[in-house]
Scaffold this active site. Structure first.
Site, short mmCIF file in Angstrom:
data_model
loop_
_atom_site.label_atom_id
_atom_site.label_comp_id
_atom_site.label_asym_id
_atom_site.label_seq_id
_atom_site.Cartn_x
_atom_site.Cartn_y
_atom_site.Cartn_z
CG ASP A 138 32.90 43.66 42.18
OD1 ASP A 138 33.42 42.77 41.52
OD2 ASP A 138 32.00 44.42 41.73
CG ASP A 197 36.22 43.96 38.48
OD1 ASP A 197 36.72 42.83 38.60
OD2 ASP A 197 35.00 44.14 38.28
CD GLU A 198 35.68 40.27 41.96
OE1 GLU A 198 35.60 39.57 42.98
OE2 GLU A 198 35.31 39.90 40.84
MG LIG Z 1 33.03 44.03 39.13
#
Ligand SMILES: [Mg+2]
Length: 414
Positions: free
Chosen positions: A4, A100-101
């Site tokens: 993340d 974002d992961e």
């Molecule tokens: Mg994040």
């Protein structure tokens, strides 16, 4: 692993602009308006109490020196893809979960780091940091649900940003957490679990599944069995879903539909109905393929194809989208600007310059998330019961073609 990116949008801005170094910044939907929403806050801003999803006005009240930056979604997508590429140099099993992961299955390449998964994660963390300026945290476990839990609840809170959650030590980790931390359980579900006497994730895990089903049936009816099993499995760290790499199908140049009308359409209102129907079809196809487009094109033609009248014009939108309402808004603008008032017999709508919509899944960007949820629901209904099971009200007017089309083989829409 679940990797993340910390404060992703804000981190991208900071890594690319030296002026922001050492200053609290947020990325916000509309920086000029105090009612704009904070999409991401850097750690310095968070220290001052600024939180994601609050209004710019509230954030500035807490932190007057706050720097407010306009989002650059296409740049965030580019960096997100760059980070995926880095992970893909460690294993081919990389699954984007949001912008974002990413889930990363390193089972096959772990031996290259002597079987030391911490060392491998450190290496990946360091490489992403030096090549993009983004700091990533890694939750590590034997399956996806535990890796996600390890990241959200443990890796984000320790100094290394890396946490290995051992399946045989859940009693010391996962099960100690309050039930509100259970993945997929929202406020409403947390409230109901508490009412059942379940305070921790461990309490939930310890209940025999059949007993949990009974408890949930009393509150939600017998259709709740599937959810009961889902929550119970999450609490017990059971997840056999594989890490599925995103398909590398490269998008086409564009997706378009056009239609020849049964008669001349002479008013803007009538033409708009058809433009909406075509836009819906185009966007639905883009959604099913996972594409988002940035360039919208609209064309209209008169009945006499030998003496062509009409126009074909395109417009580049600020951000890529596949939300019908957003694309339609721009299509109507093109129509209003370029239609010369001559009768129209043929209409076309095209969306192009694609990027991958998976990357947007969890973005808080304006109202997109609400529209996307709505469209997922209507797309699923149409898939199951046919295109006419749910329609826009304008399709019931004289100008509407959607109802008619579904009764024809190879109808007007191509
Ligand atoms: Mg994040």
């Amino acid at each position: 692993m679940l990797a993340d990116c910390q404060s992703f949008y804000a981190s991208v801005e900071k890594s690319q602009n030296p002026d922001y170094a050492g200053r609290p910044i947020v990325v916000a939907g509309d920086p000029e308006r105090r009612s704009g929403i904070v999409l991401a806050a850097c750690p310095l801003a968070k220290e001052k109490g600024v939180t994601t999803a609050e209004r710019v006005g509230e954030a500035v009240a807490k932190c007057p020196e706050l720097v407010i930056v306009r989002p650059r979604m296409s740049e965030y997508i580019r960096v997100s893809l760059q980070i995926s590429d880095i992970y893909r140099s460690y294993t081919d099993l990389v699954e984007p979960y949001s912008i974002d992961e990413q889930f990363i299955d390193v089972t096959g390449s772990l031996h290259l780091f002597g079987g030391d998964v911490q060392k491998m994660a450190q290496h990946m963390q360091q490489q992403v940091l030096s090549e993009t300026g983004i700091y990533c945290r890694f939750g590590i476990a034997e399956n996806k649900i535990l890796a996600k839990t390890a990241c959200d609840n443990f890796a984000k809170k320790n100094a290394s940003g890396i946490y290995v959650l051992e399946k045989d030590r859940l009693a010391d980790s996962l099960w100690k957490l309050p039930i509100s931390k259970l993945f997929m359980a929202g406020n409403r579900m947390t409230y109901h679990f508490r009412a059942m006497g379940i305070e921790t994730i461990g309490d939930l895990a310890a209940i025999p599944l059949e007993r949990l089903k009974q408890l949930m049936r009393r509150k939600f009816g017998k259709n709740s069995d599937i959810n009961a099993e889902l929550y119970w499995r999450i609490a017990n760290g059971v997840d056999d879903s594989p890490v599925t790499p995103g398909t590398h199908e490269s998008p086409p140049q564009s997706i378009g539909h056009q239609m020849t009308l049964p008669r001349d359409y002479g008013t803007l209102e009538e033409i708009k109905v058809v433009v909406l129907e075509l836009t819906e079809l185009v966007c639905q196809r883009c959604r099913s393929k996972g594409f988002m487009g940035q360039v919208i094109a609209v064309g209209c033609q008169g009945a006499d194809f030998d003496r062509p009248t009409g126009f074909f014009r395109q417009f580049k939108m600020a951000d890529p989208t596949n939300v019908t309402n957003h694309v339609y808004r721009e299509a109507v603008r093109l129509l209003e600007r370029h239609w010369d008032g001559n009768p129209v017999r043929k209409v076309g709508v095209t969306l192009g310059q694609f990027s991958n919509s998976e990357q947007y899944q969890l973005s808080l960007f304006d109202d997109r998330e609400r529209f996307m949820a709505l469209e997922r629901a209507t797309d699923a209904l149409k898939e199951k019961y046919g295109d006419t099971v749910i329609m826009r009200a304008v399709s019931m007017t004289q100008a509407g073609q959607a109802r008619d089309r579904s009764g024809k083989i190879g109808g007007h829409y191509k």
